[in-house]
Design a protein around this motif. Sequence first.
Motif, PDB file in Angstrom:
ATOM      1  N   ARG A   1       0.805  -1.217   0.000  1.00  0.00           N
ATOM      2  CA  ARG A   1       0.000   0.000   0.000  1.00  0.00           C
ATOM      3  C   ARG A   1       0.839   1.268   0.000  1.00  0.00           C
ATOM      4  NH1 ARG A   1      -5.098  -0.522   0.441  1.00  0.00           N
ATOM      5  NH2 ARG A   1      -5.368   1.659   0.949  1.00  0.00           N
TER       6      ARG A   1
ATOM      7  N   LEU B   1     -17.913   6.754  -6.580  1.00  0.00           N
ATOM      8  CA  LEU B   1     -17.159   5.602  -6.074  1.00  0.00           C
ATOM      9  C   LEU B   1     -15.686   5.747  -6.410  1.00  0.00           C
ATOM     10  CD1 LEU B   1     -19.580   2.670  -6.945  1.00  0.00           C
ATOM     11  CD2 LEU B   1     -18.990   3.491  -4.683  1.00  0.00           C
TER      12      LEU B   1
ATOM     13  N   LYS C   1     -16.328   7.848   2.625  1.00  0.00           N
ATOM     14  CA  LYS C   1     -16.503   6.446   2.949  1.00  0.00           C
ATOM     15  C   LYS C   1     -17.984   6.065   2.953  1.00  0.00           C
ATOM     16  CE  LYS C   1     -16.046   3.332   6.753  1.00  0.00           C
ATOM     17  NZ  LYS C   1     -15.812   2.111   6.022  1.00  0.00           N
TER      18      LYS C   1
ATOM     19  N   HIS D   1     -19.081   5.912  -0.565  1.00  0.00           N
ATOM     20  CA  HIS D   1     -18.557   4.726  -1.263  1.00  0.00           C
ATOM     21  C   HIS D   1     -19.359   3.488  -0.873  1.00  0.00           C
ATOM     22  CE1 HIS D   1     -15.267   2.966  -3.671  1.00  0.00           C
ATOM     23  NE2 HIS D   1     -15.589   1.872  -3.011  1.00  0.00           N
TER      24      HIS D   1
ATOM     25  N   ALA E   1     -22.630   2.292  -3.572  1.00  0.00           N
ATOM     26  CA  ALA E   1     -22.273   1.057  -4.265  1.00  0.00           C
ATOM     27  C   ALA E   1     -23.532   0.339  -4.737  1.00  0.00           C
ATOM     28  CB  ALA E   1     -21.467   0.147  -3.343  1.00  0.00           C
TER      29      ALA E   1
ATOM     30  N   ILE F   1     -24.352  -0.992  -8.425  1.00  0.00           N
ATOM     31  CA  ILE F   1     -24.581  -2.400  -8.755  1.00  0.00           C
ATOM     32  C   ILE F   1     -25.861  -2.529  -9.583  1.00  0.00           C
ATOM     33  CG2 ILE F   1     -25.070  -4.687  -7.799  1.00  0.00           C
ATOM     34  CD1 ILE F   1     -23.360  -3.838  -5.343  1.00  0.00           C
TER      35      ILE F   1
ATOM     36  N   THR G   1     -18.019  -5.555  -7.572  1.00  0.00           N
ATOM     37  CA  THR G   1     -19.161  -5.851  -6.713  1.00  0.00           C
ATOM     38  C   THR G   1     -18.818  -6.990  -5.753  1.00  0.00           C
ATOM     39  OG1 THR G   1     -20.646  -5.160  -8.475  1.00  0.00           O
ATOM     40  CG2 THR G   1     -21.591  -6.493  -6.714  1.00  0.00           C
TER      41      THR G   1
ATOM     42  N   GLY H   1     -16.001  -5.853  -3.463  1.00  0.00           N
ATOM     43  CA  GLY H   1     -16.483  -4.737  -2.643  1.00  0.00           C
ATOM     44  C   GLY H   1     -17.435  -5.203  -1.557  1.00  0.00           C
ATOM     45  N   LEU H   2     -18.327  -6.136  -1.906  1.00  0.00           N
ATOM     46  CA  LEU H   2     -19.253  -6.633  -0.884  1.00  0.00           C
ATOM     47  C   LEU H   2     -18.491  -7.426   0.172  1.00  0.00           C
ATOM     48  CD1 LEU H   2     -22.405  -7.596  -2.983  1.00  0.00           C
ATOM     49  CD2 LEU H   2     -22.100  -5.654  -1.453  1.00  0.00           C
TER      50      LEU H   2
ATOM     51  N   MET I   1     -17.247  -4.929   2.426  1.00  0.00           N
ATOM     52  CA  MET I   1     -18.284  -4.253   3.198  1.00  0.00           C
ATOM     53  C   MET I   1     -18.851  -5.130   4.297  1.00  0.00           C
ATOM     54  SD  MET I   1     -20.916  -2.029   1.079  1.00  0.00           S
ATOM     55  CE  MET I   1     -22.039  -1.419   2.272  1.00  0.00           C
TER      56      MET I   1
ATOM     57  N   HIS J   1      -9.772  -5.587  -5.302  1.00  0.00           N
ATOM     58  CA  HIS J   1     -10.712  -4.471  -5.468  1.00  0.00           C
ATOM     59  C   HIS J   1      -9.968  -3.220  -5.941  1.00  0.00           C
ATOM     60  CE1 HIS J   1     -14.635  -2.624  -4.710  1.00  0.00           C
ATOM     61  NE2 HIS J   1     -13.984  -1.563  -4.279  1.00  0.00           N
TER      62      HIS J   1
ATOM     63  N   ALA K   1     -10.284  -1.699  -9.690  1.00  0.00           N
ATOM     64  CA  ALA K   1     -10.829  -0.337  -9.719  1.00  0.00           C
ATOM     65  C   ALA K   1      -9.899   0.603 -10.479  1.00  0.00           C
ATOM     66  CB  ALA K   1     -11.045   0.166  -8.293  1.00  0.00           C
TER      67      ALA K   1
ATOM     68  N   TYR L   1      -8.759  -0.693   7.931  1.00  0.00           N
ATOM     69  CA  TYR L   1      -7.503  -1.040   7.256  1.00  0.00           C
ATOM     70  C   TYR L   1      -6.407  -1.419   8.250  1.00  0.00           C
ATOM     71  CZ  TYR L   1      -9.085   0.384   2.656  1.00  0.00           C
ATOM     72  OH  TYR L   1      -9.744   0.463   1.461  1.00  0.00           O
TER      73      TYR L   1
ATOM     74  N   ASN M   1     -19.259  -3.689   8.868  1.00  0.00           N
ATOM     75  CA  ASN M   1     -18.967  -2.271   8.811  1.00  0.00           C
ATOM     76  C   ASN M   1     -20.080  -1.514   8.112  1.00  0.00           C
ATOM     77  OD1 ASN M   1     -18.125  -2.949   6.193  1.00  0.00           O
ATOM     78  ND2 ASN M   1     -16.549  -1.392   6.206  1.00  0.00           N
TER      79      ASN M   1
HETATM   80  C1  HEM Z   1     -19.635  -2.350  -6.861  1.00  0.00           C
HETATM   81  C2  HEM Z   1     -19.779  -2.003  -5.677  1.00  0.00           C
HETATM   82  C3  HEM Z   1     -18.658  -1.569  -4.785  1.00  0.00           C
HETATM   83  C4  HEM Z   1     -18.585  -1.889  -3.465  1.00  0.00           C
HETATM   84  C5  HEM Z   1     -19.584  -2.713  -2.657  1.00  0.00           C
HETATM   85  C6  HEM Z   1     -17.375  -1.294  -2.962  1.00  0.00           C
HETATM   86  C7  HEM Z   1     -16.946  -1.389  -1.660  1.00  0.00           C
HETATM   87  C8  HEM Z   1     -15.718  -0.962  -1.207  1.00  0.00           C
HETATM   88  C9  HEM Z   1     -15.272  -1.057   0.152  1.00  0.00           C
HETATM   89  C10 HEM Z   1     -16.094  -1.636   1.303  1.00  0.00           C
HETATM   90  C11 HEM Z   1     -14.030  -0.568   0.205  1.00  0.00           C
HETATM   91  C12 HEM Z   1     -13.161  -0.490   1.454  1.00  0.00           C
HETATM   92  C13 HEM Z   1     -12.974   0.923   1.915  1.00  0.00           C
HETATM   93  C14 HEM Z   1     -14.115   1.445   2.708  1.00  0.00           C
HETATM   94  O1  HEM Z   1     -14.730   0.718   3.504  1.00  0.00           O
HETATM   95  O2  HEM Z   1     -14.408   2.642   2.549  1.00  0.00           O
HETATM   96  C15 HEM Z   1     -13.662  -0.142  -1.117  1.00  0.00           C
HETATM   97  C16 HEM Z   1     -12.464   0.417  -1.485  1.00  0.00           C
HETATM   98  C17 HEM Z   1     -12.173   0.917  -2.737  1.00  0.00           C
HETATM   99  N1  HEM Z   1     -13.053   0.983  -3.811  1.00  0.00           N
HETATM  100 FE1  HEM Z   1     -14.874   0.175  -3.887  1.00  0.00          FE
HETATM  101  N2  HEM Z   1     -16.732  -0.633  -3.975  1.00  0.00           N
HETATM  102  C18 HEM Z   1     -17.491  -0.758  -5.119  1.00  0.00           C
HETATM  103  C19 HEM Z   1     -17.232  -0.211  -6.360  1.00  0.00           C
HETATM  104  C20 HEM Z   1     -16.109   0.526  -6.662  1.00  0.00           C
HETATM  105  C21 HEM Z   1     -15.885   1.218  -7.906  1.00  0.00           C
HETATM  106  C22 HEM Z   1     -16.842   1.248  -9.072  1.00  0.00           C
HETATM  107  C23 HEM Z   1     -14.667   1.814  -7.813  1.00  0.00           C
HETATM  108  C24 HEM Z   1     -13.901   2.676  -8.782  1.00  0.00           C
HETATM  109  C25 HEM Z   1     -14.019   2.734  -9.993  1.00  0.00           C
HETATM  110  C26 HEM Z   1     -14.127   1.481  -6.532  1.00  0.00           C
HETATM  111  C27 HEM Z   1     -12.890   1.888  -6.081  1.00  0.00           C
HETATM  112  C28 HEM Z   1     -12.375   1.586  -4.858  1.00  0.00           C
HETATM  113  C29 HEM Z   1     -11.024   1.878  -4.457  1.00  0.00           C
HETATM  114  C30 HEM Z   1      -9.957   2.528  -5.327  1.00  0.00           C
HETATM  115  C31 HEM Z   1     -10.911   1.450  -3.134  1.00  0.00           C
HETATM  116  C32 HEM Z   1      -9.677   1.529  -2.280  1.00  0.00           C
HETATM  117  C33 HEM Z   1      -8.954   0.246  -2.446  1.00  0.00           C
HETATM  118  C34 HEM Z   1      -7.751   0.178  -1.584  1.00  0.00           C
HETATM  119  O3  HEM Z   1      -7.717   0.872  -0.563  1.00  0.00           O
HETATM  120  O4  HEM Z   1      -6.839  -0.580  -1.917  1.00  0.00           O
HETATM  121  N3  HEM Z   1     -15.035   0.708  -5.846  1.00  0.00           N
HETATM  122  N4  HEM Z   1     -14.727  -0.389  -1.968  1.00  0.00           N
END
Ligand code: HEM
Lengths: 43, 339, 199
Positions: free
Chosen positions: B88, B149, B180, B183, B187, B191, B251, B254-255, B258, B276, B280, C92, C109
Amino acid sequence: MRMFLLAVVVMIAGGIGAKVALDTIQIPASVGFSTGGARPEPE
Amino acid sequence: MSSLALVKRIVLAGVFALSMHAASAQTLPDDSAGRPAAPATGLNTDKVEVHEQQLLGEMRKLQGFITIPDTRAATLVQPDGRSWRDYRRGPLLWITAACVLGMLALLLVFYAVKGEIKIAGGRGTATLLRFGAFERFMHWLTAASWCILAISGLNVVAGRAVLLPLMGNDAFSLFSTWAKYSHNFLAFPFIAGIVLMFLVWLRHNIPNKIDVEWFKQGGGFIGNKHPPSEKFNGGQKVVFWIVVLGGGALTVTGLALMFPFYVTDITGMQLAQLAHGGVALLMIAAMLGHIYIGSVGMEGAFDAMKDGRVDLKWAREHHSLWAAKELAKSGDTSPHPAE
Amino acid sequence: MARMKFLCDADRCIECNACVTACKNANEVPWGINRRRVVTINDGKPGERSVSMACMHCNDAPCAAVCPVDCFYTTADAVVLHNKDLCIGCGYCFYACPFGAPQYPKLGNFGSRGKMDKCTYCSGGPEGADGSPAEFARYGANRMAEGKLPLCAEMCSTKSLLAGDGEIIAQIYKERVLKRGYGSGSWGWQTAYQESINV
Ligand code: HEM
Ligand code: SF4
Ligand code: SF4
C-alpha cells in the motif's frame, strides 16, 4: 439531461435506502459474548 | 567493560546451553526413569519444544484457541500484514499514479495530436434516436455513482498523500468519513446500474466478424476511414465488457470488504482489498478514455446521452449499419430535424 | 528515551487470562472488544503454548502506515496511539496489523464499524489532560503518566508477560532462558521490531 437528473435523484434515494436497511441489521460486537467460548472436548 | 562484550558472552553461553540441551534431548529421549518411554511416534510429550520463528517458517500465520467468541482474535501473528502495508505504501501508489495521471497525460497527448474528431462537413439538421429514456437513465445511474465511487475510492488510496497536506487533519477526516459513507452506500445504485446495463445492452455487445474488421481498420482512429459498425462498434463492446466484468469483480470484492470476515478470513480480506483496488484502478484508466471520447474527444457523441438523439451524419459515420437499420425500420426517410 | 515493549514468555504463561481481565478492568474496555487476549496454540496437544497478545507497538507500525487519514502517532516511549476523532473506522489497520490488535465496536462495517479501539500500553490518548475523566472514557487508563507500567503485565501471576524498556525485558528473558535451558522465543518480536532475542 433530464435522465441524468432523474438518475442522480434515484442514486441518492438508493444510497439512503441502503444505509437505512443496513443500519437496521448492524450487529454490535458485544452480541454473543455473554455465552463465552466453551473449550472443545479433548480429541 | 563494554556491554557489547557482555552481550557477546551471554549469546555464546546461550548458544552453548542450547546446543547442550539439544544434544541431551537427542541422546536421552526419556531421561527420567520410571516414566513411560516415548510413544511409538517418537514424540515425547514432556519435551516438545516450540519456537515461534520455526512455526512461522512453516505456517505464515499462527492460529490457536481462544476463550472469546471473536474468531478473528484466534490469529496470533500474521506477518503478511507487513507485506500488505508495504504494497500500500509503495506499488499501490505508483499504480494509482500510472492509471490516473498516466492515462490523463495520454489523453492530453492524443487530444493535442488529433484534436476533436469532427463530423465530416459539420453537423446536419436531421437526428436519430440512439438511446431511449430508460437506456439513458441506467447509463447515468451507473456513471454518476461510478464517479463518486471512483473519487471516494481514490481518496482511500491517495487522499493521505494528496489531500491531507492541503486540507489538514480535521477537515480531511470529515471529508473521508463522508467519502466512505458515499462509497459504501452508493455502491448499491452502482450495482443496480451495472445489472441493468448488462441486461439491456447484452444483445448488442456480442462480439462478431464486423468487430474484427473494425479493429483491423484501427477503429477509424488511425487515418480517417470509418469502418462499418452496428449499434456498438468493437471499441464500445470492449468498454461494455470492461464495465460489466470490472463492475462485477468490484461488486464481489467490494461486498466482501463491506461485510468483513463474513465469508473469509484475514488473508482473504487482504486479497479482496488487493483485487478491489487493482480492478478499480484499471477500470478508472479505461473509463477516463471512455469519458474522453464521449465528451471532448468526438463531436456529436455526447448528444446520445444528453437527450438520446444523435446527428444522422454522425450516426452514418460511426454506426453505419445501425443507422441504416434504424432508418429502414421506421421507414423514415426524412428523419426529425434537430431541435 | 526508553523504548517500551511487551514480551510474553510462552513457557511460563498458564492461560489464566488474568491479563485480559486486568486490561478490561483498568481501561473499562467496552463489551466485545478485547485489547488483550490469550491465544493457545496446539491446544491439548504436545507442544501446547499460550501467548498473551495485544498491540506490540511496532517499529514503523503497519497500522499507522496504512491508515488513510493518518490518525496514529507515537509517544516518546515508542507507544503507538491513535486519535478517535480522526479515525473513520475503515478497518484497514486491522488488515495491516500482524497481531490483530485493532478492534471495532460494530461487527459489520457497512460504512459504520465505529471508531477503532486498541491497546494503548495504558498510555491514554489525545484527549483532555493526562489521567482526566475525558481521556479515560475514550481511551482508558493512563498509568504511564503516573509512572506505572500496563496493568496486564504488572499483575501477571507467573511474570510471563513482561512490559517495560525493551532492552531490560530482553535481558530478563535471556537470563531465564539461560537458566532453564529453553525458550520458545520472544513471540512477535521479529515481526514487530525486526529483531528477536537470541540466547
Ligand atoms: C460495486 C460495488 C462496490 C462496493 C460494494 C465497494 C466497496 C468498497 C469497500 C467496502 C471498500 C473499502 C474501503 C471502505 O470501507 O471505505 C472499497 C475500497 C475501494 N473501492 Fe470500492 N466498492 C465498489 C465499487 C467501486 C468502484 C466502481 C470503484 C472505482 C471505480 C471502486 C474503487 C475503490 C477503491 C480505489 C478502493 C480503495 C482500495 C484500496 O484501498 O486498496 N469501488 N470499496
Ligand atoms: S501491533 Fe498492530 S496496532 Fe499495534 S502498533 Fe503494531 S500494527 Fe499497530
Ligand atoms: S480504522 Fe481508523 S485508525 Fe484504523 S486505519 Fe481506518 S481510519 Fe485509521
